[in-house]
Scaffold this active site. Structure first.
Site, PDB file in Angstrom:
ATOM      1  N   HIS A  60       0.769  -1.103   0.107  1.00  0.00           N
ATOM      2  CA  HIS A  60       0.132   0.033  -0.074  1.00  0.00           C
ATOM      3  C   HIS A  60       0.896   1.432  -0.063  1.00  0.00           C
ATOM      4  CE1 HIS A  60      -3.816  -1.838   1.631  1.00  0.00           C
ATOM      5  NE2 HIS A  60      -3.418  -2.744   0.773  1.00  0.00           N
ATOM      6  N   GLU A  62       1.252   3.834   1.838  1.00  0.00           N
ATOM      7  CA  GLU A  62       1.714   3.955   3.187  1.00  0.00           C
ATOM      8  C   GLU A  62       2.984   3.304   3.460  1.00  0.00           C
ATOM      9  OE1 GLU A  62      -1.496   3.522   2.586  1.00  0.00           O
ATOM     10  OE2 GLU A  62      -2.613   4.002   4.089  1.00  0.00           O
ATOM     11  N   CYS A  90      -5.773   1.888   6.381  1.00  0.00           N
ATOM     12  CA  CYS A  90      -6.427   0.388   6.667  1.00  0.00           C
ATOM     13  C   CYS A  90      -5.759  -0.068   7.887  1.00  0.00           C
ATOM     14  CB  CYS A  90      -6.322  -0.521   5.565  1.00  0.00           C
ATOM     15  SG  CYS A  90      -4.704  -1.055   5.220  1.00  0.00           S
ATOM     16  N   CYS A  93      -2.005  -0.917   7.289  1.00  0.00           N
ATOM     17  CA  CYS A  93      -1.157   0.150   7.370  1.00  0.00           C
ATOM     18  C   CYS A  93      -0.964   1.141   8.924  1.00  0.00           C
ATOM     19  CB  CYS A  93      -1.389   1.150   6.509  1.00  0.00           C
ATOM     20  SG  CYS A  93      -1.337   0.440   4.490  1.00  0.00           S
TER      21      CYS A  93
END
Length: 161
Positions: A60, A62, A90, A93
């Site tokens: 992701h 991040e 999420c 993360c």
């Protein structure tokens, strides 16, 4: 000569939104962008969603940005750093941010389905963790939200909103 004032949250978020656009345009990934700003106000890591391109469910925006920041610092701890991301983190993360000891998270669009920074879960401020993260949400949400919505609308063959 006076020093320039540090960029504000909207300035950093515009940089994250530019990374999100690259995710969509260059890699046909969900348009989420992130950057990590060190305690001295310098960007030390940036990224966008790469999970499809890298066949990696953890890639992701991040996580990519934090990996690069950790490499830049030579440390897995990102103490004193602020992470800017275009979509509410999420759970995966958020917990990586807690583990990295990120000081602050600023996000754009709220995620009412999987958001872990206050929408569905509040993992970043949970007192049961050994580290809590200051959170600011909704920065340029009026840009970040439609970017995501229109990406998915285009995938379904629908006109943008």
């Amino acid at each position: 000569m006076d020093a320039m004032p540090p960029p504000d949250e909207a300035t950093w978020m515009r940089q994250a939104l530019a990374l999100a656009e690259r995710a969509s345009r260059e890699d046909d990934e969900i348009p989420v962008g992130a950057l990590v700003v060190g305690p001295d106000g310098v960007v030390i890591g940036e990224g966008w969603n790469r999970n499809i391109a890298e066949h990696d469910p953890s890639a992701h925006a991040e996580i990519v940005a934090m990996r690069r920041a950790g490499q830049a610092l030579g440390n897995h701890r990102l103490v004193g750093c602020t992470l800017y991301v275009t979509l509410e983190p999420c759970a995966m993360c958020a917990m990586a941010m807690v583990h990295a000891r990120v000081s602050r998270v600023v996000f754009g669009a709220f995620d009412p389905k999987t958001g872990a920074a206050g929408s569905v879960f509040d993992m970043l401020a949970d007192p049961r963790h050994n580290h809590r993260i200051e959170v600011t949400g909704g920065v340029l949400a009026d840009v970040a939200g439609p970017m995501l919505t229109n990406y998915f609308r285009a995938k379904r063959g629908l006109a943008p909103r």
